[in-house]
Design a protein around this motif. Structure first.
Motif, short mmCIF file in Angstrom:
data_model
loop_
_atom_site.label_atom_id
_atom_site.label_comp_id
_atom_site.label_asym_id
_atom_site.label_seq_id
_atom_site.Cartn_x
_atom_site.Cartn_y
_atom_site.Cartn_z
N UNK A 20 -5.17 8.74 11.23
CA UNK A 20 -5.07 7.31 11.50
C UNK A 20 -5.14 6.51 10.20
N UNK A 21 -6.12 6.81 9.36
CA UNK A 21 -6.27 6.08 8.10
C UNK A 21 -5.04 6.26 7.21
N UNK A 22 -4.54 7.48 7.13
CA UNK A 22 -3.35 7.76 6.33
C UNK A 22 -2.16 6.96 6.86
N UNK A 23 -1.95 6.99 8.18
CA UNK A 23 -0.83 6.27 8.79
C UNK A 23 -0.94 4.77 8.53
N UNK A 24 -2.14 4.22 8.67
CA UNK A 24 -2.33 2.78 8.47
C UNK A 24 -2.04 2.39 7.02
N UNK A 25 -2.51 3.17 6.08
CA UNK A 25 -2.26 2.87 4.66
C UNK A 25 -0.77 2.94 4.36
N UNK A 26 -0.09 3.91 4.94
CA UNK A 26 1.35 4.04 4.73
C UNK A 26 2.08 2.82 5.30
N UNK A 27 1.72 2.43 6.52
CA UNK A 27 2.36 1.27 7.15
C UNK A 27 2.10 -0.02 6.37
N UNK A 28 0.89 -0.20 5.90
CA UNK A 28 0.56 -1.39 5.11
C UNK A 28 1.37 -1.40 3.82
N UNK A 29 1.53 -0.24 3.21
CA UNK A 29 2.35 -0.14 2.00
C UNK A 29 3.80 -0.49 2.27
#
Length: 51
Positions: A20-29
């Motif tokens: 989840x954290x990885x996906x969120x950081x990717x989406x924010x980027x």
């Protein structure tokens, strides 16, 4: 975001919380990158930026 990751870890395990954290950081980027592209396009078309 940390509170949500903590909840996910509690309910679904550490692996899912990490994903989840990885996906969120990717989406924010991606959102930030898209915003920069829009700003650059607007500036080149109008000769002005937003601010």
């Amino acid at each position: 975001m940390t509170d949500i990751a903590d909840y996910i870890e509690l309910e679904f395990g550490r692996e899912r919380a990490d994903r989840f954290e990885y996906d969120m950081k990717r989406e924010i980027g991606e959102i930030a990158s898209n915003g920069e592209e829009v700003f650059a396009t607007t500036k080149s078309v109008t000769g002005e930026g937003f601010g």
